[in-house]
Design an enzyme around this catalytic site. Structure first.
Site, PDB file in Angstrom:
ATOM      1  CG  ASP A   1      46.829  17.976  28.469  1.00 18.46           C
ATOM      2  OD1 ASP A   1      47.844  17.771  27.612  1.00 18.46           O
ATOM      3  OD2 ASP A   1      46.026  17.891  29.070  1.00 18.46           O
ATOM      4  CG  ASP A   6      50.270  15.337  26.034  1.00 17.91           C
ATOM      5  OD1 ASP A   6      49.428  14.045  26.525  1.00 17.91           O
ATOM      6  OD2 ASP A   6      50.992  14.517  24.805  1.00 17.91           O
ATOM      7  CD  GLU A  63      50.831  11.194  29.603  1.00 16.85           C
ATOM      8  OE1 GLU A  63      49.839  10.209  28.833  1.00 16.85           O
ATOM      9  OE2 GLU A  63      50.719  11.857  28.106  1.00 16.85           O
ATOM     10  CG  HIS A  82      42.071  11.827  28.868  1.00 16.23           C
ATOM     11  ND1 HIS A  82      43.694  12.403  29.255  1.00 16.23           N
ATOM     12  CD2 HIS A  82      42.944  11.615  27.055  1.00 16.23           C
ATOM     13  CE1 HIS A  82      43.869  12.837  28.908  1.00 16.23           C
ATOM     14  NE2 HIS A  82      44.254  12.461  27.257  1.00 16.23           N
ATOM     15  CG  ASP A  83      45.562   8.952  27.785  1.00 14.67           C
ATOM     16  OD1 ASP A  83      44.541   9.097  26.358  1.00 14.67           O
ATOM     17  OD2 ASP A  83      46.231   9.454  28.941  1.00 14.67           O
TER      18      ASP A  83
HETATM   19  C1  GLC Z   1      49.120  12.019  25.941  1.00 10.05           C
HETATM   20  C2  GLC Z   1      47.619  12.131  25.836  1.00 10.05           C
HETATM   21  C3  GLC Z   1      46.957  11.006  24.924  1.00 10.05           C
HETATM   22  C4  GLC Z   1      46.941  11.495  23.941  1.00 10.05           C
HETATM   23  C5  GLC Z   1      48.737  11.222  23.824  1.00 10.05           C
HETATM   24  C6  GLC Z   1      49.495  11.673  22.508  1.00 10.05           C
HETATM   25  O1  GLC Z   1      48.906  10.890  26.422  1.00 10.05           O
HETATM   26  O2  GLC Z   1      46.689  12.162  27.128  1.00 10.05           O
HETATM   27  O3  GLC Z   1      45.387  11.042  25.605  1.00 10.05           O
HETATM   28  O4  GLC Z   1      47.221  10.642  23.059  1.00 10.05           O
HETATM   29  O5  GLC Z   1      49.516  11.623  24.973  1.00 10.05           O
HETATM   30  O6  GLC Z   1      49.589  13.059  22.669  1.00 10.05           O
END
Ligand code: GLC
Ligand code: CA
Length: 521
Positions: free
Chosen positions: A104, A207, A269, A329-330
Site C-alpha cells: 500500500d 491509496d 483506489e 477492509h472498507d
Molecule cells: C483508503 C483506505 C482506508 C483509509 C483511507 C485513508 O480509502 O482504504 O482504509 O481509511 O484510505 O487512508
C-alpha cells in the site's frame, strides 16, 4: 517471473496484515503469520487457492488512528507486524511460489506523529511548514466548507493551537494531508517508491489516488459532502478537494518510475463513482488498473450489475482493465450484503468478467461481517476486519486474544472445515481460479453482455482459442434460458451438486441463485 504483463491475468488477494495470522500470540496478525500461510495461497497444486499476487494493507509504523493508514515512518515496519527482514522473507517466499507482492502506498497524508508533521506544525517559519496544507481560518471557523471523508470527523480542517492556523485532513485529524505541490515533498515521496522497490516488491496499491491534489485556491465545494457513501450518491457534484488534474501528472510520474524498475503493477483506489472520470486514472500511461468502485456498490440486481460493467467497459481506454473486488477492509463483506448463495454467484461473476479479480481475505470462505460490541474504527469498518478463520476455535489465527472477536460463523466459515467439503465456498473459489488460469478467454478474451430475462446476467468471453458463456441467475427461483443455437458444455456451476456435461444453448436450465459457465461448441 519475467513476463512483461503478468498483471493482466493476475488474481489478486488482499491481506489485511492485522487480521490474517498471528505468529506470536499477541492477538495481532503479523508478517511472519503471512509467511507461514503462503502455501495456503499458492503452493503450485490444485489444493491451494492459486492466487497470483498479494496486496498487503499497510504494515508500516503507525499510531493506528486509522489502523495503519496513518503512517509515521514510510521506510520501516511497525514492531507489531515484524521487521524489514520479515518483509524480505515474505517477498522471497511469495516469489518462490510464483506470487507477486504489492504494498500500500499512502501519499495523500501521513500520521500527525510523522517527524515531518511535528516539524511542520512547530512554527509558521519552519522549513517544512509548506509540506502540509495550512491556511488561516475564515470568520472564526475553518478556511472553507470541505468535510472529512469520515462523517464522524466533521470538517476537514483542525486548528492548531501553536500557530493559530488550520491544517487540512481529508480523513481523521491524525492524518494531515501532504502538500504534494511542494518539490521537496515530491522528492521525499519518490524516495519511498525507490525504497520499497529495492525491498523487492512488485508494485503498489495507491491509496485514494483521486485525492492527492486539491484546489490551489481552496474554493468552497458546491455542496459539502462527507464520506465515500454520501459523495457517491452525488457524483455529479464536482468537488474542489478531489479529482484535480495534477493527480494524473504525479501518477504518470510514478508509472514511469515503476516501469523503469521492471514489470510492476499500480492498482489505484479511486473512489469516484462517475465512470467517465474514473477511466482517466487507468490504462495508457496512467495506473495499470483501478478498482471499479461502482461494482461493489450495486444492489443484488442483475440489470444493475450488467449496467455498471457495460458502462465501464464502454468508457475505459482501449486495453485498460479494471479491477473487480466484492469486498475490502472498507466495504462490508459479500455474504453480509447479499447472502450466502448470492455470494457464490457473485464470485463466479468476479472471476469471469474482463478485468482483474481481487479477493479480500476470508471472502473465499464466505465469512460474514461481525462488528464487535465496542467499535474501534472511526468509520465502523471493524465488522469486515475480523480475523481470518483458519479453523473452528480461533487458535489457527492466534493462541492469545484476537484484537477483534471472531465471527459467529466461525464453525462453518473456516479453512479446516471447508477444505474437506467439496461443495464449500473455498473449493468453489479454488475451482474458479483454476479454471480462469487455464482459460485464454477469461484471461485475455473480449467481453460482451447478452440480452436475457429479468434477474439474469449473461455474457460472452471470447479469445481466438475458445468461446465461453457465463449465465448468472440472481433470482431465488429456477429459470430456463434460451441463449442461442448449438451445443455447449457446462463446465462449472456454483451449485456443486450439478455435474459438468453437454447442454443445448436453446434451453439452459438454471437453478435458483445459480451461476454457470458454459463452453460453446
Ligand atoms: C483508503 C483506505 C482506508 C483509509 C483511507 C485513508 O480509502 O482504504 O482504509 O481509511 O484510505 O487512508
Ligand atoms: Ca502478532
Amino acid at each position: 517471473m519475467t513476463t512483461e504483463h503478468w498483471w493482466r491475468s493476475a488474481v489478486i488477494y488482499q491481506i489485511y496484515p492485522r487480521s490474517f495470522a498471528d505468529s506470536n500470540g499477541d492477538g495481532i496478525g503479523d508478517l511472519r503469520g503471512i509467511v507461514e500461510h503462503l502455501d495456503y495461497l499458492h503452493d503450485g497444486t490444485p489444493r491451494s487457492l492459486g492466487v497470483d499476487a498479494l496486496w498487503l494493507s499497510p504494515f508500516y509504523p503507525s499510531p493506528q488512528a486509522d489502523f495503519g493508514y496513518d503512517i509515521s515512518d514510510y521506510q520501516a515496519v511497525d514492531p507489531a507486524y515484524g521487521t524489514l527482514a520479515d518483509v524480505e522473507k515474505l517477498v522471497e517466499g511469495a516469489h518462490q511460489r510464483g506470487m507477486r507482492v504489492i504494498v500500500d502506498l499512502v501519499m495523500n497524508h501521513t500520521s500527525d506523529r510523522h517527524p515531518w508533521f511535528l516539524e511542520s506544525r512547530s512554527s509558521r517559519s519552519n522549513p517544512k511548514r509548506d509540506w502540509y496544507v495550512w491556511a488561516d481560518g475564515r470568520d472564526g471557523g475553518p478556511p472553507n466548507n470541505w468535510l472529512s471523508s469520515f462523517e464522524r470527523c466533521g470538517p476537514a480542517w483542525t486548528r492548531d493551537e501553536t500557530t493559530g492556523q488550520f491544517y487540512l485532513h481529508s480523513f481523521t485529524p491524525q492524518q494531515p494531508d501532504l502538500n504534494l505541490r511542494n518539490p521537496q515533498v515530491r522528492a521525499a515521496i519518490r524516495e519511498v517508491w525507490g525504497f520499497w522497490l529495492k525491498q523487492g516488491v512488485d508494485g503498489f496499491r495507491i491509496d485514494v489516488a483521486h485525492r492527492l491534489f486539491k484546489d490551489g485556491q481552496l474554493r468552497d465545494n458546491p455542496e459539502p459532502l462527507a464520506a465515500y457513501r454520501r459523495y457517491h450518491r452525488h457524483p455529479e457534484l464536482r468537488q474542489y478537494n478531489l479529482d484535480q488534474p495534477e493527480s494524473h501528472e504525479l501518477l504518470r510520474e510514478l508509472r514511469c518510475f515503476l516501469d523503469g524498475h521492471g514489470p510492476g503493477l499500480l492498482l489505484g483506489e479511486v473512489p469516484i463513482s462517475d465512470d467517465s472520470r474514473l477511466v482517466e486514472y487507468f490504462g495508457a500511461d496512467g495506473m495499470h488498473t483501478a478498482f471499479h468502485i461502482a461494482f461493489w456498490e450495486q444492489p443484488w440486481d442483475a440489470a444493475a450489475f450488467r449496467g455498471t460493467v457495460d458502462r465501464l467497459s464502454a468508457l475505459a481506454r482501449p486495453d485498460a482493465l479494471p479491477t473487480y473486488a466484492l469486498a475490502t477492509h472498507d466495504i462490508p463483506r459479500t455474504v453480509s450484503r447479499y447472502g450466502l448463495r448470492q455470494a457464490r454467484v457473485a464470485a463466479m461473476m468476479m472471476f469471469t468478467l474482463r478485468g482483474l479479480p481481487c479477493v479480500y481475505y476470508g471472502e473465499e470462505l464466505g465469512m460474514a461481517d461481525s462488528p464487535p460490541e465496542r467499535a474501534l474504527d472511526v468509520d465502523d469498518r471493524d465488522g469486515q476486519r475480523v480475523p481470518m478463520q483458519w479453523e473452528p476455535t480461533g487458535t489457527g489465527f492466534t493462541t492469545g486474544t484476537p484484537w477483534l472477536p471472531f465471527g459467529r460463523d466461525i464453525g462453518t466459515a473456516n479453512v479446516l472445515v471447508q477444505d474437506a467439503a467439496p461443495d464449500s465456498s473455498l473449493n468453489l473459489y479454488r475451482r474458479l481460479i483454476r479454471y480462469r488460469h487455464a482459460s485464454t478467454a477469461l484471461r485475455f478474451g473480449d467481453y460482451g453482455s447478452l440480452d436475457s430475462p429479468a434477474q439474469t446476467f449473461v455474457y460472452r468471453r471470447r479469445s481466438p482459442e475458445e468461446e465461453l458463456l457465463v449465465a448468472l441467475n440472481f433470482a431465488d427461483r429456477p429459470i430456463v434460458l434460451a441463449i442461442g443455437e448449438g451445443p455447449a458444455r457446462l463446465e462449472l456451476s456454483t451449485d456443486a451438486a450439478r455435474s459438468a456435461g453437454p447442454v443445448s444453448l436453446r434451453s439452459v436450465p438454471l437453478g435458483a441463485l445459480e451461476g454457470v459457465l458454459l463452453r460453446v461448441g
